[in-house]
Design a protein around this motif. Structure first.
Motif, PDB file in Angstrom:
ATOM      1  N   LEU A 126      59.675 170.832 131.991  1.00 13.25           N
ATOM      2  CA  LEU A 126      59.397 171.040 133.447  1.00 13.25           C
ATOM      3  C   LEU A 126      59.897 172.297 134.000  1.00 13.25           C
ATOM      4  O   LEU A 126      59.799 172.836 135.278  1.00 13.25           O
ATOM      5  N   ASP A 127      60.537 173.189 133.148  1.00 14.79           N
ATOM      6  CA  ASP A 127      61.109 174.423 133.653  1.00 14.79           C
ATOM      7  C   ASP A 127      62.116 174.235 134.561  1.00 14.79           C
ATOM      8  O   ASP A 127      61.889 174.839 135.549  1.00 14.79           O
ATOM      9  N   ALA A 128      63.004 173.486 134.174  1.00 14.16           N
ATOM     10  CA  ALA A 128      63.921 172.996 135.204  1.00 14.16           C
ATOM     11  C   ALA A 128      65.413 172.654 134.696  1.00 14.16           C
ATOM     12  O   ALA A 128      65.425 173.164 133.539  1.00 14.16           O
ATOM     13  N   ARG A 129      66.219 172.240 135.436  1.00 15.86           N
ATOM     14  CA  ARG A 129      67.624 171.916 134.742  1.00 15.86           C
ATOM     15  C   ARG A 129      68.282 170.627 135.371  1.00 15.86           C
ATOM     16  O   ARG A 129      67.801 170.124 136.313  1.00 15.86           O
ATOM     17  N   VAL A 130      69.053 170.138 134.751  1.00 14.37           N
ATOM     18  CA  VAL A 130      69.716 168.908 135.220  1.00 14.37           C
ATOM     19  C   VAL A 130      71.034 169.099 135.715  1.00 14.37           C
ATOM     20  O   VAL A 130      71.785 169.753 135.179  1.00 14.37           O
ATOM     21  N   GLN A 131      71.229 168.701 136.911  1.00 18.89           N
ATOM     22  CA  GLN A 131      72.349 168.657 137.723  1.00 18.89           C
ATOM     23  C   GLN A 131      72.901 167.608 138.163  1.00 18.89           C
ATOM     24  O   GLN A 131      72.436 166.513 138.678  1.00 18.89           O
ATOM     25  N   GLY A 132      74.247 167.405 138.214  1.00 20.26           N
ATOM     26  CA  GLY A 132      74.860 166.126 138.841  1.00 20.26           C
ATOM     27  C   GLY A 132      75.003 166.285 140.172  1.00 20.26           C
ATOM     28  O   GLY A 132      75.187 167.398 140.867  1.00 20.26           O
ATOM     29  N   ASP A 133      75.539 165.036 140.676  1.00 26.41           N
ATOM     30  CA  ASP A 133      75.717 165.050 142.043  1.00 26.41           C
ATOM     31  C   ASP A 133      76.946 166.288 142.633  1.00 26.41           C
ATOM     32  O   ASP A 133      76.709 166.603 143.766  1.00 26.41           O
ATOM     33  N   ASP A 134      77.807 166.392 141.952  1.00 30.22           N
ATOM     34  CA  ASP A 134      78.645 167.244 142.277  1.00 30.22           C
ATOM     35  C   ASP A 134      78.566 168.807 141.876  1.00 30.22           C
ATOM     36  O   ASP A 134      79.273 169.680 142.136  1.00 30.22           O
ATOM     37  N   GLY A 135      77.281 169.164 141.307  1.00 30.55           N
ATOM     38  CA  GLY A 135      76.891 170.371 140.945  1.00 30.55           C
ATOM     39  C   GLY A 135      77.041 170.902 139.667  1.00 30.55           C
ATOM     40  O   GLY A 135      76.711 172.292 139.378  1.00 30.55           O
ATOM     41  N   THR A 168      66.042 169.528 138.627  1.00 38.20           N
ATOM     42  CA  THR A 168      65.522 170.244 139.733  1.00 38.20           C
ATOM     43  C   THR A 168      65.281 171.689 139.261  1.00 38.20           C
ATOM     44  O   THR A 168      66.028 172.242 138.225  1.00 38.20           O
ATOM     45  N   ARG A 169      64.563 172.399 140.068  1.00 38.67           N
ATOM     46  CA  ARG A 169      64.234 173.764 139.662  1.00 38.67           C
ATOM     47  C   ARG A 169      65.124 174.523 141.045  1.00 38.67           C
ATOM     48  O   ARG A 169      65.027 175.893 140.800  1.00 38.67           O
ATOM     49  N   ARG A 170      65.830 174.073 141.693  1.00 39.26           N
ATOM     50  CA  ARG A 170      66.445 174.648 142.813  1.00 39.26           C
ATOM     51  C   ARG A 170      67.739 175.128 142.385  1.00 39.26           C
ATOM     52  O   ARG A 170      68.294 174.619 141.416  1.00 39.26           O
ATOM     53  N   GLU A 171      68.325 176.095 143.179  1.00 37.99           N
ATOM     54  CA  GLU A 171      69.628 176.641 142.646  1.00 37.99           C
ATOM     55  C   GLU A 171      70.713 175.444 142.592  1.00 37.99           C
ATOM     56  O   GLU A 171      71.460 175.227 141.854  1.00 37.99           O
ATOM     57  N   ASN A 172      70.537 174.594 143.775  1.00 34.98           N
ATOM     58  CA  ASN A 172      71.518 173.220 143.773  1.00 34.98           C
ATOM     59  C   ASN A 172      70.472 172.097 144.167  1.00 34.98           C
ATOM     60  O   ASN A 172      69.491 172.495 144.896  1.00 34.98           O
ATOM     61  N   TRP A 173      70.528 171.025 143.549  1.00 38.90           N
ATOM     62  CA  TRP A 173      69.588 170.131 143.792  1.00 38.90           C
ATOM     63  C   TRP A 173      69.476 169.728 145.422  1.00 38.90           C
ATOM     64  O   TRP A 173      68.454 169.245 145.949  1.00 38.90           O
ATOM     65  N   TRP A 174      70.785 169.841 146.150  1.00 35.12           N
ATOM     66  CA  TRP A 174      70.533 169.372 147.572  1.00 35.12           C
ATOM     67  C   TRP A 174      69.960 170.674 148.498  1.00 35.12           C
ATOM     68  O   TRP A 174      69.642 170.425 149.704  1.00 35.12           O
ATOM     69  N   ALA A 227      52.255 164.300 134.683  1.00 38.63           N
ATOM     70  CA  ALA A 227      51.845 164.720 133.430  1.00 38.63           C
ATOM     71  C   ALA A 227      53.007 164.624 132.277  1.00 38.63           C
ATOM     72  O   ALA A 227      52.709 164.324 131.236  1.00 38.63           O
ATOM     73  N   ALA A 228      54.166 164.961 132.938  1.00 42.29           N
ATOM     74  CA  ALA A 228      55.231 164.876 131.953  1.00 42.29           C
ATOM     75  C   ALA A 228      55.633 163.494 131.514  1.00 42.29           C
ATOM     76  O   ALA A 228      55.646 163.230 130.307  1.00 42.29           O
ATOM     77  N   VAL A 229      55.561 162.414 132.314  1.00 38.74           N
ATOM     78  CA  VAL A 229      55.633 160.972 132.017  1.00 38.74           C
ATOM     79  C   VAL A 229      54.462 160.623 130.927  1.00 38.74           C
ATOM     80  O   VAL A 229      54.522 159.790 129.958  1.00 38.74           O
ATOM     81  N   ALA A 230      53.094 160.906 131.293  1.00 37.55           N
ATOM     82  CA  ALA A 230      52.103 160.724 130.416  1.00 37.55           C
ATOM     83  C   ALA A 230      52.276 161.273 129.039  1.00 37.55           C
ATOM     84  O   ALA A 230      51.573 160.726 128.223  1.00 37.55           O
ATOM     85  N   ALA A 231      52.873 162.497 129.113  1.00 37.85           N
ATOM     86  CA  ALA A 231      53.018 162.973 127.597  1.00 37.85           C
ATOM     87  C   ALA A 231      54.276 162.518 126.804  1.00 37.85           C
ATOM     88  O   ALA A 231      54.215 162.855 125.765  1.00 37.85           O
TER      89      ALA A 231
END
Length: 109
Positions: free
Chosen positions: A95-104, A8-14, A28-32
């Protein structure tokens, strides 16, 4: 039930507002990435995910295909393996994003 990780690129995924990952960026990311392939949705699909991809199993490794799905401007996976978590972290950088879990909590590769 399971535990999801989100790219996600949001502060929190939710959060309802914030930067979205577009379907064009996702495609594009998948194709690459030689380890990912887009999976067409069946005709008449009524599910919530709109753009699915999955990992490509490697014969030389004991691996299985794992799905990732795009919806609502983010990408998610349910109960990802350690290998998929690492893949998600690499995709997040692209993707200029980050990985976040369900709990934040955030993940780094």
């Amino acid at each position: 039930m399971g535990y999801d990780l989100h790219i996600t690129r949001r502060e929190n995924w939710w959060d309802e507002e914030g930067g979205d990952i577009s379907t064009a960026e996702w495609e594009a990311a998948v194709a690459a990435d030689p380890d990912l392939v887009m999976v067409p949705m069946p005709e008449g699909w009524q599910g919530s995910a709109e753009w699915d991809a999955e990992t490509v199993p490697r014969k030389e490794e004991e691996s299985r295909s794992e799905p990732l799905w795009w919806r609502g401007g983010r990408i998610a996976a349910k109960n990802p393996s350690d290998a998929l978590v690492a893949k998600m972290c690499r995709l997040a950088k692209v993707l200029d994003a980050r990985v976040q879990g369900d709990d934040g909590e955030y993940y780094d590769a």
